[in-house]
Motif scaffolding. Structure first.
Motif, PDB file in Angstrom:
ATOM      1  N   SER A 140     -23.315 -27.669 -51.457  1.00 60.06           N
ATOM      2  CA  SER A 140     -21.860 -27.782 -51.456  1.00 60.06           C
ATOM      3  C   SER A 140     -21.358 -28.281 -50.104  1.00 60.06           C
ATOM      4  N   LEU A 141     -20.143 -28.822 -50.127  1.00 59.49           N
ATOM      5  CA  LEU A 141     -19.479 -29.264 -48.901  1.00 59.49           C
ATOM      6  C   LEU A 141     -18.660 -28.144 -48.261  1.00 59.49           C
ATOM      7  N   ILE A 142     -18.693 -26.954 -48.828  1.00 61.68           N
ATOM      8  CA  ILE A 142     -17.846 -25.872 -48.325  1.00 61.68           C
ATOM      9  C   ILE A 142     -18.162 -25.562 -46.869  1.00 61.68           C
ATOM     10  N   PHE A 143     -19.448 -25.446 -46.514  1.00 63.92           N
ATOM     11  CA  PHE A 143     -19.807 -25.135 -45.133  1.00 63.92           C
ATOM     12  C   PHE A 143     -19.269 -26.203 -44.186  1.00 63.92           C
ATOM     13  N   GLN A 144     -19.486 -27.452 -44.530  1.00 66.68           N
ATOM     14  CA  GLN A 144     -19.035 -28.549 -43.676  1.00 66.68           C
ATOM     15  C   GLN A 144     -17.512 -28.534 -43.519  1.00 66.68           C
ATOM     16  N   ASN A 145     -16.805 -28.373 -44.636  1.00 66.87           N
ATOM     17  CA  ASN A 145     -15.344 -28.408 -44.586  1.00 66.87           C
ATOM     18  C   ASN A 145     -14.781 -27.179 -43.867  1.00 66.87           C
ATOM     19  N   ALA A 146     -15.401 -26.015 -44.092  1.00 60.70           N
ATOM     20  CA  ALA A 146     -14.933 -24.795 -43.436  1.00 60.70           C
ATOM     21  C   ALA A 146     -15.175 -24.865 -41.928  1.00 60.70           C
ATOM     22  N   THR A 147     -16.289 -25.467 -41.532  1.00 59.89           N
ATOM     23  CA  THR A 147     -16.588 -25.621 -40.107  1.00 59.89           C
ATOM     24  C   THR A 147     -15.574 -26.542 -39.446  1.00 59.89           C
ATOM     25  N   GLU A 148     -15.253 -27.640 -40.107  1.00 57.75           N
ATOM     26  CA  GLU A 148     -14.246 -28.558 -39.576  1.00 57.75           C
ATOM     27  C   GLU A 148     -12.892 -27.861 -39.472  1.00 57.75           C
ATOM     28  N   ALA A 149     -12.554 -27.075 -40.496  1.00 56.91           N
ATOM     29  CA  ALA A 149     -11.288 -26.341 -40.474  1.00 56.91           C
ATOM     30  C   ALA A 149     -11.278 -25.311 -39.347  1.00 56.91           C
ATOM     31  N   MET A 150     -12.394 -24.619 -39.160  1.00 50.95           N
ATOM     32  CA  MET A 150     -12.484 -23.617 -38.096  1.00 50.95           C
ATOM     33  C   MET A 150     -12.239 -24.252 -36.726  1.00 50.95           C
ATOM     34  N   ASN A 151     -12.837 -25.403 -36.469  1.00 50.70           N
ATOM     35  CA  ASN A 151     -12.666 -26.068 -35.174  1.00 50.70           C
ATOM     36  C   ASN A 151     -11.202 -26.403 -34.911  1.00 50.70           C
ATOM     37  N   SER A 152     -10.519 -26.827 -35.970  1.00 48.16           N
ATOM     38  CA  SER A 152      -9.099 -27.130 -35.828  1.00 48.16           C
ATOM     39  C   SER A 152      -8.286 -25.859 -35.619  1.00 48.16           C
ATOM     40  N   VAL A 153      -8.632 -24.815 -36.339  1.00 49.22           N
ATOM     41  CA  VAL A 153      -7.923 -23.542 -36.213  1.00 49.22           C
ATOM     42  C   VAL A 153      -8.053 -22.986 -34.801  1.00 49.22           C
ATOM     43  N   MET A 154      -9.253 -23.054 -34.239  1.00 48.50           N
ATOM     44  CA  MET A 154      -9.479 -22.481 -32.909  1.00 48.50           C
ATOM     45  C   MET A 154      -8.653 -23.192 -31.827  1.00 48.50           C
ATOM     46  N   ALA A 155      -8.251 -24.407 -32.120  1.00 42.75           N
ATOM     47  CA  ALA A 155      -7.438 -25.158 -31.148  1.00 42.75           C
ATOM     48  C   ALA A 155      -5.943 -24.947 -31.347  1.00 42.75           C
ATOM     49  N   HIS A 156      -5.560 -24.354 -32.485  1.00 41.13           N
ATOM     50  CA  HIS A 156      -4.125 -24.283 -32.793  1.00 41.13           C
ATOM     51  C   HIS A 156      -3.652 -22.904 -33.264  1.00 41.13           C
ATOM     52  N   TYR A 157      -4.471 -21.882 -33.116  1.00 33.79           N
ATOM     53  CA  TYR A 157      -4.101 -20.585 -33.697  1.00 33.79           C
ATOM     54  C   TYR A 157      -3.071 -19.817 -32.889  1.00 33.79           C
ATOM     55  N   HIS A 158      -2.850 -20.167 -31.634  1.00 29.62           N
ATOM     56  CA  HIS A 158      -2.078 -19.325 -30.711  1.00 29.62           C
ATOM     57  C   HIS A 158      -0.645 -19.067 -31.179  1.00 29.62           C
ATOM     58  N   GLU A 159       0.065 -20.096 -31.574  1.00 29.78           N
ATOM     59  CA  GLU A 159       1.467 -19.917 -31.956  1.00 29.78           C
ATOM     60  C   GLU A 159       1.622 -19.095 -33.235  1.00 29.78           C
ATOM     61  N   PRO A 160       0.911 -19.432 -34.324  1.00 29.01           N
ATOM     62  CA  PRO A 160       1.041 -18.604 -35.540  1.00 29.01           C
ATOM     63  C   PRO A 160       0.663 -17.148 -35.292  1.00 29.01           C
ATOM     64  N   ARG A 161      -0.340 -16.933 -34.469  1.00 27.12           N
ATOM     65  CA  ARG A 161      -0.777 -15.561 -34.191  1.00 27.12           C
ATOM     66  C   ARG A 161       0.298 -14.813 -33.396  1.00 27.12           C
ATOM     67  N   LYS A 162       0.891 -15.499 -32.440  1.00 27.80           N
ATOM     68  CA  LYS A 162       1.950 -14.890 -31.645  1.00 27.80           C
ATOM     69  C   LYS A 162       3.163 -14.572 -32.509  1.00 27.80           C
ATOM     70  N   ALA A 163       3.501 -15.496 -33.406  1.00 27.48           N
ATOM     71  CA  ALA A 163       4.654 -15.295 -34.290  1.00 27.48           C
ATOM     72  C   ALA A 163       4.440 -14.110 -35.231  1.00 27.48           C
ATOM     73  N   ALA A 164       3.179 -13.837 -35.561  1.00 27.08           N
ATOM     74  CA  ALA A 164       2.862 -12.715 -36.458  1.00 27.08           C
ATOM     75  C   ALA A 164       2.768 -11.395 -35.705  1.00 27.08           C
ATOM     76  N   GLY A 165       2.916 -11.457 -34.381  1.00 24.49           N
ATOM     77  CA  GLY A 165       2.893 -10.234 -33.590  1.00 24.49           C
ATOM     78  C   GLY A 165       1.510  -9.708 -33.278  1.00 24.49           C
ATOM     79  N   ARG A 166       0.490 -10.547 -33.420  1.00 28.71           N
ATOM     80  CA  ARG A 166      -0.863 -10.112 -33.100  1.00 28.71           C
ATOM     81  C   ARG A 166      -1.209 -10.530 -31.672  1.00 28.71           C
TER      82      ARG A 166
END
Length: 316
Positions: free
Chosen positions: A96-122
């Motif tokens: 399956s392509l799930i591992f590849q796609n999830a890895t690509e998504a993770m890399n993007s998330v790690m670069a952009h998670y700060h604002e959504p996380r802050k807005a959620a109060g975490r």
């Protein structure tokens, strides 16, 4: 530290287990006769599929992994705002392509998670790991159950990741395909020539039911029977004997592409239940999910456990 476990729809586990432990299901898209469905392991929808006959041969069925963009959006909305550490265990990357796609998504998330996380109060940093389970179906479910057990031990991030990574190679899986012709036809549509037309023909003409056994998604035929129930009993007996000899985690994972009435009538199931109970092992019995059933064919069975190196014939 709040730890979240993510599995995809190819992971077979009892619905009650997934709900109790808060597993997040990464959906897979199923396309059947041109109609699109999202497999989120909804037990009601799964049961409707079995009753409708949509998973039977004669219907054109395929699965499609969510894109990296779709997975990114899910992670940002559901994971980053809820957890401090997330572990995503995908079905084997060879299928399956799930591992590849999830890895690509993770890399993007790690670069952009700060604002959504802050807005959620975490507060604090967020970390994530995508792991190739090297498993299919019940094997992936077994790894998830073991991971839940490890999370409960409050290990450090690095220790948890290492334990999960090293455990994947200790899982043994038995698969009993109900219809070799179904597998051959689906493999042909994907361009996979690993299942020959001759094997499919012999299986249909002579009513041969093979038992495929091996570590993770890599297996080979270890027995050929003329009857599905005979094959099932052999696998149940193997599992019971292996439980008595000792396991590396107190779970046996069993998923079946059958109705619950048919599952309860499987030969050897009650004996396996009794043996598991005597040895403090939890039998994770589930109806095979839509994604799994499309892949291996309706009516099939998959059993997984973790143990020291051994062969199927050693426990017959």
């Amino acid at each position: 530290m709040r730890v979240g476990l993510i599995v995809d729809s190819a992971c077979d586990l009892p619905y009650e287990f997934s709900r109790k432990h808060g597993l997040f299901i990464l959906p897979v898209t199923a396309v059947i006769d041109g109609q699109t469905y999202v497999d989120e392991h909804d037990p009601v929808l799964t049961q409707e599929f079995y009753q409708s006959g949509l998973l039977q041969r004669g219907h054109h069925a395929e699965t499609q992994a969510f894109t990296a963009e779709q997975i990114h959006d899910l992670f940002m909305e559901k994971i980053v705002t809820q957890y401090d550490l997330a572990i995503c265990e995908s079905v084997t990357r060879t299928r399956s392509l799930i591992f590849q796609n999830a890895t690509e998504a993770m890399n993007s998330v790690m670069a952009h998670y700060h604002e959504p996380r802050k807005a959620a109060g975490r507060e604090g940093r967020f970390s994530m790991r995508v792991i190739d389970s090297k498993q299919i179906f019940a094997g992936q479910g077994l790894l998830a159950a073991h991971t839940v057990r490890l999370i409960g031990q409050n290990l450090s991030k690095n220790a948890l990741r290492h334990q999960v990574d090293s455990f994947t190679d200790k899982i043994y899986t038995c698969v009993i395909p109900r219809d070799l012709h179904y597998i051959r036809e689906r493999a042909r549509r994907r361009g996979d020539k690993s299942v020959s037309a001759l094997v499919a023909f012999l299986g249909k003409a002579l009513n041969i039911t093979p038992i495929i056994f091996g570590q993770g998604a890599i297996g080979e035929p270890v027995a050929k029977t003329r009857d599905f129930n005979v094959a099932v009993e052999k696998v149940m007996n193997y599992a019971a004997a292996r439980v008595e000899a000792g396991l590396l985690t107190p779970y046996v994972s069993l998923s079946c592409g059958l109705s619950w009435t048919e599952i309860e009538a499987l030969p050897g199931l009650n004996n396996l239940r009794d043996v598991c109970e005597r040895h403090g092992v939890e039998l994770l019995l589930s109806q095979m999910g839509i994604t799994s059933s499309i892949y291996v064919g309706p009516g099939s069975l998959c059993l997984s456990l973790a143990a020291d190196p051994h062969h199927f014939k050693d426990f017959q």
